[in-house]
Write a protein that holds these residues in place. Structure first.
Motif, PDB file in Angstrom:
ATOM      1  N   GLY A 152       0.818  -1.204   0.000  1.00 43.97           N
ATOM      2  CA  GLY A 152       0.000   0.000   0.000  1.00 43.97           C
ATOM      3  C   GLY A 152       0.853   1.255   0.000  1.00 43.97           C
ATOM      4  O   GLY A 152       0.515   2.250  -0.659  1.00 43.97           O
ATOM      5  N   LEU A 153       1.969   1.217   0.714  1.00 47.81           N
ATOM      6  CA  LEU A 153       2.872   2.355   0.748  1.00 47.81           C
ATOM      7  C   LEU A 153       3.497   2.583  -0.628  1.00 47.81           C
ATOM      8  O   LEU A 153       3.582   3.725  -1.107  1.00 47.81           O
ATOM      9  CB  LEU A 153       3.958   2.101   1.795  1.00 47.81           C
ATOM     10  N   ALA A 154       3.928   1.510  -1.285  1.00 45.78           N
ATOM     11  CA  ALA A 154       4.504   1.636  -2.626  1.00 45.78           C
ATOM     12  C   ALA A 154       3.477   2.183  -3.618  1.00 45.78           C
ATOM     13  O   ALA A 154       3.801   3.012  -4.473  1.00 45.78           O
ATOM     14  CB  ALA A 154       5.029   0.283  -3.099  1.00 45.78           C
ATOM     15  N   ALA A 155       2.231   1.733  -3.488  1.00 43.82           N
ATOM     16  CA  ALA A 155       1.175   2.230  -4.375  1.00 43.82           C
ATOM     17  C   ALA A 155       0.928   3.712  -4.150  1.00 43.82           C
ATOM     18  O   ALA A 155       0.680   4.474  -5.099  1.00 43.82           O
ATOM     19  CB  ALA A 155      -0.111   1.435  -4.158  1.00 43.82           C
ATOM     20  N   TYR A 156       0.994   4.140  -2.891  1.00 46.00           N
ATOM     21  CA  TYR A 156       0.821   5.565  -2.592  1.00 46.00           C
ATOM     22  C   TYR A 156       1.896   6.394  -3.288  1.00 46.00           C
ATOM     23  O   TYR A 156       1.602   7.424  -3.901  1.00 46.00           O
ATOM     24  CB  TYR A 156       0.878   5.804  -1.087  1.00 46.00           C
TER      25      TYR A 156
END
Length: 302
Positions: A152-156
């Protein structure tokens, strides 16, 4: 009545990881990264004391992180309430900007920890990101809108990247980080110690950040080798001596909860088992690149 374990407590990944001295390098990396959001860094420049008292602001930020990591739940809630009041008063409480600051910090702490040799499995890295939705709430974010895993952090970051730039305010932050104002007697220390720390923190940034700052990214394996060597040197200083530095958050937490709660990211999770099985660790001082991304995708594989 049992002692208050605080926002995270000894069973958390945060309790263990934030005790390591490499977090100082991670904190500087977060500043390099945060400066790349033009709207967020403009708010800092206009509404905070960064220009007049940059060292004071850095120390207040470090104290806030320490309080959230090791203070009582009451102290953490009070610190969060103060930050929210300040954000509202200064008009910098936009959730989009708060989310950027939060994610840049979380990514920096986790990325530097893993690359420096702290043995975090993918599952524990995800747990770390999820734990920090609690700290996101304290600065005024809805935890449901905050990434709860490394994916989720990478997608953000993939989503926010088109809005990033190294504008004039980022250059002001860069000037401070590379050559901060100090008293004349401290100039040698700045040249010998600080410039090496901030240069290493800069080198750990992801490739897109290097491109925005206008410099080629150094070879990832070279950066990781230097980070591991620097972190191991810092770890040679006895932990209880390091933890005596103001404001002694970790020692106070151990006094409150007992010496058996002493954080040690190299023996974690014992004696605080998690639901996932412990991995076979290579030991301190080794790091493995999983995908070469330079963000949160570093560590010891499960």
């Amino acid at each position: 009545m049992s002692a208050d374990p605080g926002l995270f407590g000894p069973r958390s990944v945060t309790w263990q990881v934030h005790s390591d001295p490499v977090m100082w390098i991670a904190g500087v990396r977060a500043l390099w990264l945060q400066a790349l959001h033009p709207v967020a860094v403009r708010g800092v420049m206009i509404n905070s004391s960064f220009r007049e008292d940059p060292w004071g602001r850095l120390m207040r930020t470090a104290n806030f992180v320490g309080t959230l990591s090791y203070g009582t739940a009451e102290a953490a809630e009070a610190a969060g309430a103060r930050v929210r009041r300040i954000h509202r008063r200064l008009g910098v409480d936009d959730p989009e900007l708060l989310l950027w600051v939060h994610c840049a910090e979380t990514d920096s702490y986790l990325s530097v920890a893993r690359r420096s040799g702290i043995p975090l499995t993918d599952a524990r890295a995800d747990r770390y990101v999820d734990e920090h939705r609690a700290s996101a709430r304290l600065v005024g974010l809805d935890p449901a809108t905050v990434p709860g895993s490394t994916a989720g952090l990478a997608a953000y970051f993939d989503d926010v990247r088109p809005r990033l730039a190294a504008g004039p305010d980022a250059r002001t932050v860069e000037d401070f980080l590379r050559r901060p104002p100090v008293k004349p007697a401290l100039v040698p220390a700045r040249e010998v110690i600080w410039r090496r720390v901030t240069a290493l923190a800069y080198d750990t940034l992801p490739p897109y950040a290097h491109a925005l700052y206008g410099r080629p990214a150094p070879p990832p394996e070279t950066v990781t080798h230097r980070l591991v060597a620097t972190a191991n040197l810092l770890r040679c200083v006895p932990a209880r001596l390091r933890w005596r530095l103001p404001p002694r958050h970790i020692l106070r937490a151990m006094d409150r909860l007992g010496p058996e709660t002493r954080p040690d990211p190299y023996t974690y999770p014992a004696p605080y088992p998690l639901s996932e099985p412990a991995s076979i660790l290579e030991g301190p001082g080794k790091a493995q690149e999983i995908d070469g991304g330079g963000s949160t995708r570093w560590g010891t594989p499960d």
